[in-house]
Write an enzyme that holds these catalytic residues in place. Structure first.
Site, PDB file in Angstrom:
ATOM      1  N   PRO A  99       0.832  -1.212   0.000  1.00  0.00           N
ATOM      2  CA  PRO A  99       0.000   0.000   0.000  1.00  0.00           C
ATOM      3  C   PRO A  99       0.869   1.266   0.000  1.00  0.00           C
ATOM      4  CG  PRO A  99      -0.754  -1.559   1.666  1.00  0.00           C
ATOM      5  CD  PRO A  99       0.534  -2.101   1.126  1.00  0.00           C
ATOM      6  N   VAL A 100       0.489   2.244  -0.824  1.00  0.00           N
ATOM      7  CA  VAL A 100       1.293   3.464  -0.987  1.00  0.00           C
ATOM      8  C   VAL A 100       0.985   4.471   0.135  1.00  0.00           C
ATOM      9  CG1 VAL A 100       1.722   5.408  -2.556  1.00  0.00           C
ATOM     10  CG2 VAL A 100       1.348   3.117  -3.476  1.00  0.00           C
ATOM     11  N   GLY A 103       3.358   4.173   5.351  1.00  0.00           N
ATOM     12  CA  GLY A 103       4.456   3.864   6.278  1.00  0.00           C
ATOM     13  C   GLY A 103       5.052   2.496   6.048  1.00  0.00           C
ATOM     14  N   LEU A 104       4.707   1.846   4.941  1.00  0.00           N
ATOM     15  CA  LEU A 104       5.252   0.504   4.683  1.00  0.00           C
ATOM     16  C   LEU A 104       6.429   0.537   3.714  1.00  0.00           C
ATOM     17  CD1 LEU A 104       1.977  -1.641   4.505  1.00  0.00           C
ATOM     18  CD2 LEU A 104       3.738  -1.723   6.268  1.00  0.00           C
ATOM     19  N   SER A 106       6.749   1.761   0.547  1.00  0.00           N
ATOM     20  CA  SER A 106       6.508   1.340  -0.850  1.00  0.00           C
ATOM     21  C   SER A 106       7.501   1.988  -1.818  1.00  0.00           C
ATOM     22  CB  SER A 106       5.069   1.635  -1.279  1.00  0.00           C
ATOM     23  OG  SER A 106       4.866   3.021  -1.322  1.00  0.00           O
ATOM     24  N   ALA A 108      10.568   3.179  -1.258  1.00  0.00           N
ATOM     25  CA  ALA A 108      11.923   2.630  -1.084  1.00  0.00           C
ATOM     26  C   ALA A 108      11.988   1.202  -1.612  1.00  0.00           C
ATOM     27  CB  ALA A 108      12.316   2.676   0.392  1.00  0.00           C
ATOM     28  N   ASP A 150      14.564   3.605   6.155  1.00  0.00           N
ATOM     29  CA  ASP A 150      13.694   2.826   5.262  1.00  0.00           C
ATOM     30  C   ASP A 150      14.501   2.122   4.175  1.00  0.00           C
ATOM     31  OD1 ASP A 150      11.763   4.024   6.771  1.00  0.00           O
ATOM     32  OD2 ASP A 150      10.604   4.824   5.089  1.00  0.00           O
TER      33      ASP A 150
HETATM   34  C1  MEV Z   1       9.444   6.815   8.193  1.00  0.00           C
HETATM   35  O1  MEV Z   1       9.351   5.436   7.869  1.00  0.00           O
HETATM   36  C2  MEV Z   1      10.207   7.000   9.456  1.00  0.00           C
HETATM   37  C3  MEV Z   1      10.431   8.444   9.879  1.00  0.00           C
HETATM   38  O2  MEV Z   1      11.250   8.368  11.053  1.00  0.00           O
HETATM   39  C4  MEV Z   1      11.101   9.260   8.806  1.00  0.00           C
HETATM   40  C5  MEV Z   1      12.554   8.873   8.553  1.00  0.00           C
HETATM   41  O3  MEV Z   1      13.140   8.152   9.365  1.00  0.00           O
HETATM   42  O4  MEV Z   1      13.092   9.318   7.536  1.00  0.00           O
HETATM   43  C6  MEV Z   1       9.132   9.120  10.275  1.00  0.00           C
END
Ligand code: MEV
Length: 316
Positions: A99-100, A103-104, A106, A108, A150
């Protein structure tokens, strides 16, 4: 040249999101249940390089793709890092079931799959750190000031203890951990959430830096607990980390609702994961509670749920 494919997993942050941007350590693990895949096939001489992302109806010659197109940037950076001996004529196609903007990871993961596949296609299987570095350059186009966690966890495909500017440390997992990931269905724009947080922090540095420091202390403590397989301790640290993420203003009603629903359904611990203000939360569960917690998350409005097992050799 023969057809080449490579894949890369999604990721979740276990501890230390946001604090990691300010130099504190954080823990992240790959999510192998979702994947980005890149397939490269030769085209006739003179065709050049064509990039395609059928999931979003995108296809264009590399030469016509804008500088800030992440797919094109991944291809250009890789070709610069390992220049082919002859001009390439190939179609580079990416697909993903990650899913875009949740926070998963996608973006990267897609870039990692491209860099990996293209390296192999030109006869250079790139080492994970070099892949991570190229993907970091791509991430910077749209994410502003990413910490680098990430691209690192995805390129290595292993649980990591990450701190900006320090050599990567692998995270050993003493006892496999079952996690249920609950998606709020709301987009989490990392750049925006990180940028807004930076403004709040710049206006009140002592308070925010204090919270980041507390999060930064949780990551090594959680690492020890994960290595020792002490789930009750891990769960307690998750609660503390979520409370700190609420303090810095990156949770949301939807995330808090899913966290509560998971705990009420018997999860040991739960917290938001990633940039927040939407995106995903994670719940640590005993294996035999995964189903109940999944159902509770769905009843509480989760758009999607994924059950994943975290272990040093959890690669699937
Ligand atoms: C994003 O997956 C994690 C954050 O800490 C941003 C980052 O580390 O670049 C929110």
């Amino acid at each position: 040249m023969t057809v080449t494919t490579a894949s890369a997993p999604g990721k979740i942050i276990l501890f230390g999101e946001h604090a990691v941007v300010y130099g504190h350590p954080a823990l992240a693990v790959p999510v192998h249940e979702v994947q980005a895949t890149c397939r490269i096939e030769p085209l006739p001489a003179g065709a050049g390089v064509v990039i395609a992302a059928p999931d979003i109806n995108f296809a264009a010659p590399l030469s016509a793709a804008p500088e800030d197109n992440p797919l094109a940037a991944a291809v250009r950076h890789t070709l610069a890092a390992c220049p082919p001996t002859l001009p390439i004529n190939a179609r580079i196609t990416v697909t993903a079931d990650i899913p875009v903007a949740r926070g998963l990871g996608s973006g990267a993961a897609i870039a990692t799959a491209v860099v990996k596949a293209l390296g192999q296609y030109v006869g250079r299987a790139l080492p994970p750190q070099q892949i991570a570095d190229i993907v970091f350059a791509v991430e910077k186009i749209h994410h502003g000031t990413p910490s680098g966690i990430d691209n690192t966890v995805i390129a290595f495909g292993q649980p990591v203890f990450f701190q900006k500017g320090r050599p990567l440390q692998r995270l050993a997992v003493g006892r496999p951990l079952t996690l249920v990931i609950g998606d709020t269905g709301i987009k989490s724009q990392t750049r925006k959430v990180v940028g807004n947080l930076r403004r709040r922090r710049d206006a009140d540095k002592p308070r925010y830096d204090g919270w980041f420091q507390l999060m930064g202390r949780l990551a090594p403590a959680a690492r020890q607990a994960i290595e020792a397989g002490q789930v009750a301790r891990i769960a307690d640290y998750m609660a503390q980390n979520h409370a700190l993420l609420q303090q810095i203003g990156v949770s949301s009603d939807e995330l808090d609702r899913l966290v509560r629903a998971a705990l009420e359904a018997g999860a040991l611990g739960a917290k938001l994961s990633g940039a927040g203000r939407g995106g995903n939360m994670i719940a640590l569960v005993e294996d035999n509670r995964a189903f109940e917690v999944t159902q509770a998350l769905q009843r509480a409005g989760a758009a999607q749920t994924i059950v994943t097992t975290v272990g040093s050799s959890a690669k699937k």
